[in-house]
Motif scaffolding. Structure first.
Motif, PDB file in Angstrom:
ATOM      1  N   ALA A 183      38.972 -24.894 -85.664  1.00 11.12           N
ATOM      2  CA  ALA A 183      37.934 -23.905 -85.362  1.00 11.12           C
ATOM      3  C   ALA A 183      38.473 -22.487 -85.382  1.00 11.12           C
ATOM      4  O   ALA A 183      37.717 -21.518 -85.572  1.00 11.12           O
ATOM      5  N   VAL A 184      39.776 -22.333 -85.185  1.00  8.89           N
ATOM      6  CA  VAL A 184      40.398 -21.011 -85.181  1.00  8.89           C
ATOM      7  C   VAL A 184      40.588 -20.478 -86.604  1.00  8.89           C
ATOM      8  O   VAL A 184      40.613 -19.263 -86.831  1.00  8.89           O
ATOM      9  N   ASP A 195      42.260 -22.972 -73.954  1.00  7.26           N
ATOM     10  CA  ASP A 195      41.212 -22.610 -72.998  1.00  7.26           C
ATOM     11  C   ASP A 195      40.097 -21.839 -73.683  1.00  7.26           C
ATOM     12  O   ASP A 195      39.749 -20.728 -73.272  1.00  7.26           O
ATOM     13  N   PRO A 196      39.521 -22.395 -74.770  1.00 13.07           N
ATOM     14  CA  PRO A 196      38.535 -21.644 -75.533  1.00 13.07           C
ATOM     15  C   PRO A 196      37.190 -21.567 -74.835  1.00 13.07           C
ATOM     16  O   PRO A 196      36.864 -22.371 -73.971  1.00 13.07           O
ATOM     17  N   SER A 197      36.413 -20.610 -75.211  1.00 12.53           N
ATOM     18  CA  SER A 197      35.052 -20.493 -74.700  1.00 12.53           C
ATOM     19  C   SER A 197      34.163 -20.083 -75.858  1.00 12.53           C
ATOM     20  O   SER A 197      34.627 -19.707 -76.925  1.00 12.53           O
ATOM     21  N   GLY A 198      32.872 -20.163 -75.670  1.00 10.59           N
ATOM     22  CA  GLY A 198      31.948 -19.729 -76.693  1.00 10.59           C
ATOM     23  C   GLY A 198      32.070 -20.530 -77.964  1.00 10.59           C
ATOM     24  O   GLY A 198      32.117 -21.765 -77.959  1.00 10.59           O
ATOM     25  N   VAL A 200      34.451 -21.056 -80.247  1.00 16.46           N
ATOM     26  CA  VAL A 200      35.602 -21.928 -80.512  1.00 16.46           C
ATOM     27  C   VAL A 200      35.443 -23.257 -79.784  1.00 16.46           C
ATOM     28  O   VAL A 200      35.735 -24.323 -80.335  1.00 16.46           O
ATOM     29  N   ARG A 201      34.982 -23.224 -78.552  1.00 17.64           N
ATOM     30  CA  ARG A 201      34.784 -24.464 -77.809  1.00 17.64           C
ATOM     31  C   ARG A 201      33.695 -25.312 -78.461  1.00 17.64           C
ATOM     32  O   ARG A 201      33.897 -26.505 -78.711  1.00 17.64           O
ATOM     33  N   ARG A 202      32.559 -24.701 -78.765  1.00 17.18           N
ATOM     34  CA  ARG A 202      31.450 -25.460 -79.353  1.00 17.18           C
ATOM     35  C   ARG A 202      31.816 -25.995 -80.730  1.00 17.18           C
ATOM     36  O   ARG A 202      31.622 -27.176 -81.024  1.00 17.18           O
ATOM     37  N   HIS A 203      32.347 -25.116 -81.576  1.00 17.00           N
ATOM     38  CA  HIS A 203      32.672 -25.525 -82.937  1.00 17.00           C
ATOM     39  C   HIS A 203      33.837 -26.511 -82.951  1.00 17.00           C
ATOM     40  O   HIS A 203      33.834 -27.485 -83.712  1.00 17.00           O
ATOM     41  N   GLY A 204      34.828 -26.274 -82.098  1.00 12.41           N
ATOM     42  CA  GLY A 204      35.960 -27.190 -82.020  1.00 12.41           C
ATOM     43  C   GLY A 204      35.532 -28.580 -81.582  1.00 12.41           C
ATOM     44  O   GLY A 204      35.992 -29.589 -82.132  1.00 12.41           O
ATOM     45  N   ASN A 205      34.662 -28.652 -80.591  1.00  9.37           N
ATOM     46  CA  ASN A 205      34.165 -29.951 -80.136  1.00  9.37           C
ATOM     47  C   ASN A 205      33.343 -30.639 -81.227  1.00  9.37           C
ATOM     48  O   ASN A 205      33.395 -31.861 -81.393  1.00  9.37           O
TER      49      ASN A 205
END
Length: 224
Positions: A183-184, A195-198, A200-205
């Motif tokens: 995602a990065v 510790d991603p948020s926004g 990166v967290r959504r897309h990474g998951n």
């Protein structure tokens, strides 16, 4: 006029020869440095990287990259014309710019060229993409991509990213870790996998969930 044409022909032939030799060299040895890395050094950010063979990188990272960047990686010959046409239509309508580059194109750009746009750079990218598809093959392209892609400010490749974000090597990654590194990739200087948020967290998951889809559907078959 004939003298000028002769000079141009010599320059073109010289470029072709040098570029082919360059690609042949990197088919056998790790890529030592890139212009993007040089930019980080000039900016005083430093460069952290560590080459790792594709066979020793957790396969879920390649699957996450395929899911996020290039779902047709194993089936196209370097260019996804449907994605390119879709990106062109989207960009013509305005709004946030979207790219249609494949992993092969991104690898060609990262290794041999510079970041940014322009017709000259795009033309050179297409040429090097054709070369690496024919000389390297898919496994080598993915191996180089996962070792030279920027995965954070001053951080390059899977191994450096895994150590930076998760305190262990890239040989063992959970689907969530692989998804967050992938995602990065599109905006490495603005995103972090730790510790991603926004987004990166959504897309990474989301990419972590697609890892299994890529495996089950054989979208990574060219890497096995």
């Amino acid at each position: 006029m004939f003298r000028l044409l002769g000079l141009v022909l010599k320059l073109v032939l010289g470029f072709v020869l040098v570029s082919v030799v360059w690609v042949l060299l990197y088919a056998a040895v790790p890529v030592p440095f890139t212009l993007t890395m040089a930019g980080d050094l000039v900016a005083g950010r430093g460069v952290t990287k560590s080459w790792r063979a594709l066979g020793s990188i957790d396969p879920d990272l390649a699957r996450a990259a395929i899911a996020g960047e290039d779902s047709k990686f194993c089936s196209h010959s370097g260019f996804d014309w449907g994605a390119i046409a879709g990106a062109a239509r989207h960009n013509a309508e305005g709004g946030r710019m979207r790219g249609g580059s494949t992993i092969s194109q991104q690898t060609a750009k990262n290794v041999f060229l510079w970041q940014g746009g322009g017709y000259v750079r795009k033309a050179l990218e297409a040429w090097f993409t054709l070369l690496i598809e024919r000389i390297w093959g898919k496994r080598r392209i993915m191996e180089v991509y996962l070792n030279v892609a920027e995965t954070g400010i001053g951080t390059y490749g899977a191994e450096a990213a895994a150590i930076r974000y998760f305190n262990h090597g890239a040989g063992r990654l959970s689907p969530i870790e692989a998804g967050r590194i992938a995602a990065v990739l599109p905006l490495p200087k603005k995103r972090a996998a730790i510790d991603p948020s926004g987004f990166v967290r959504r897309h990474g998951n989301r990419l972590a969930r697609y890892v299994g889809v890529v495996r089950r559907n054989g979208l990574d078959a060219c890497l096995r």
